[in-house]
Design an enzyme around this catalytic site. Sequence first.
Site, PDB file in Angstrom:
ATOM      1  N   GLU A   1       9.394  -5.640  -5.996  1.00 34.13           N
ATOM      2  CA  GLU A   1       8.577  -6.311  -5.049  1.00 34.13           C
ATOM      3  C   GLU A   1       8.783  -7.902  -5.394  1.00 34.13           C
ATOM      4  OE1 GLU A   1       6.637  -8.270  -2.524  1.00 34.13           O
ATOM      5  OE2 GLU A   1       6.200  -5.970  -2.705  1.00 34.13           O
TER       6      GLU A   1
ATOM      7  N   SER B   1       0.808  -1.178  -0.010  1.00 33.02           N
ATOM      8  CA  SER B   1       0.039   0.126  -0.059  1.00 33.02           C
ATOM      9  C   SER B   1       0.873   1.198   0.081  1.00 33.02           C
ATOM     10  CB  SER B   1      -0.807  -0.038   1.174  1.00 33.02           C
ATOM     11  OG  SER B   1      -1.803  -1.388   1.108  1.00 33.02           O
TER      12      SER B   1
ATOM     13  N   GLU C   1     -10.767 -11.079  15.403  1.00 30.78           N
ATOM     14  CA  GLU C   1     -11.420 -11.364  14.060  1.00 30.78           C
ATOM     15  C   GLU C   1     -11.532 -12.821  13.506  1.00 30.78           C
ATOM     16  OE1 GLU C   1     -10.449  -6.858  12.028  1.00 30.78           O
ATOM     17  OE2 GLU C   1      -9.087  -8.415  11.842  1.00 30.78           O
TER      18      GLU C   1
ATOM     19  N   TYR D   1      -6.598  -7.701  17.559  1.00 29.92           N
ATOM     20  CA  TYR D   1      -7.569  -7.682  16.693  1.00 29.92           C
ATOM     21  C   TYR D   1      -7.679  -8.802  15.553  1.00 29.92           C
ATOM     22  CZ  TYR D   1      -4.756  -5.529  12.904  1.00 29.92           C
ATOM     23  OH  TYR D   1      -3.749  -5.518  12.211  1.00 29.92           O
TER      24      TYR D   1
ATOM     25  N   ARG E   1      -3.624 -13.614  27.329  1.00 26.43           N
ATOM     26  CA  ARG E   1      -2.995 -13.463  28.220  1.00 26.43           C
ATOM     27  C   ARG E   1      -3.523 -12.732  29.381  1.00 26.43           C
ATOM     28  NH1 ARG E   1       2.497 -14.616  27.807  1.00 26.43           N
ATOM     29  NH2 ARG E   1       3.180 -15.114  25.655  1.00 26.43           N
TER      30      ARG E   1
END
Length: 450
Positions: A34, A14, A180, A176, A197
Amino acid sequence: MSYDFDLLAIGGGSGGIAAARRAAEYGAKVGIAEFDRLGGTCVNRGCIPKKLMVYASHFPDYFQDAQGYGWSPVHSTLDWTKMIAAVNQELDRLNGVYQRMLDNAKVKLFRGYARFLDPHTLEIGDTKVTADKILIAVGGHPIRPDIPGSEHTIVSDDMFRLKEQPKRIVIIGGGYIGVEFACIMNGLGSEVTQIIRREKILRGFDEDLRSCVQEAMEKHGIRIVTNSTPTAIEKTSEGLKIHIENDNASEIVVADAVSLAATGRKPNLAKLGLENAGVEVSNGAIAVNQYSQTSCEHIYAVGDCTDRINLTPVAINEGRAFADTHFGGKSRVMSYENIPSAVFSTPEAATVGLTEAEAREKYGDDAIKIYRAKFRSTYYTLTGKDEKTMMKLVVDRNTDRVLGAHMVGDNAAEIIQGVAIAVKMGAKKSDFDATVAIHPTAAEEFVTMR
């Protein structure tokens, strides 16, 4: 001295692509290196495939909810292979989109790892290139816990390549990503155990938000083992045995064949040869100033490899700010205040600005006023489900300014995105109060809380 490129970006994710395209628009000669698929973590191993799986995980609830509205029962089963194939087909399409973006911008793509030979020279496979300015945008990678048997775990990257759906999955980590995937797999029908934890998931988020999401997850059937530390992972004929310790006791949790380690990420710095360019690293990440400049004056870094705020839109903004400053004559820096974020859990959570704890620490308890609402949205009145939406505003009593907004519930991310504009502009609670509500919606609660 002349160089092959005005700018060479290392990393086609990005931040790198955003900077490369913006610099090329200003007339710079730009190259990008890349070694993997274009789009970086977000497109290939993160935001996009994960959100598609989130959508897939919601359909069983939709089928069930429909009965409350008069629809006949639906019997449907998940074809895991078809879902994974469809997700990866979309990723292939997006990679083509990114390739066309670079081609249209006349950015030269080098396929391979880029490694510094000196501050201006990079080796990419058998090719050596030089650049006046170099932007490092190599992102990060997930890490496994440092415990015996961790090699038997998978990381978040692997979730999109699983050949079969695990009937039982253990997720290690309460951030997160772990939250998710716990919700995704639960929605898709797997038996989910999550080991954390601490007492609550989502450390760093507002306490009310953390509590609401965790309570809902447990209500939906996810077992959350709190205050626990995995000590070893053992591969047996019964499946993976995860040994954990909590409160001076021990326990073994069993997964079929998959245990997801979601215990953090680290910048991808191993193969860069930063020492050859004099680029300093601090706490495992590239050290940069407010202009994303490293210790080497013509080398810059953006995104997760700097470990500031690891969000795709942040990397994009950092990359564009860099290009605007150095190639567009529009000097600017990235602002890290009031950046909205979301957790695509079930229920969804989103936030912008200060948490209640952060506001009290910064301004003092007496200066903070909290507005909070918790209710069942209209959608659930006919389904019979006890699903709660929580909304919260953190306000400075002295200025009436809204310092933070937090939400748990359907479409939280979509709603907070709009609220974030107001918070970013410095809106006051009186501005929220003066806004006419759209009725009936859940979002109206943000302008009707008293």
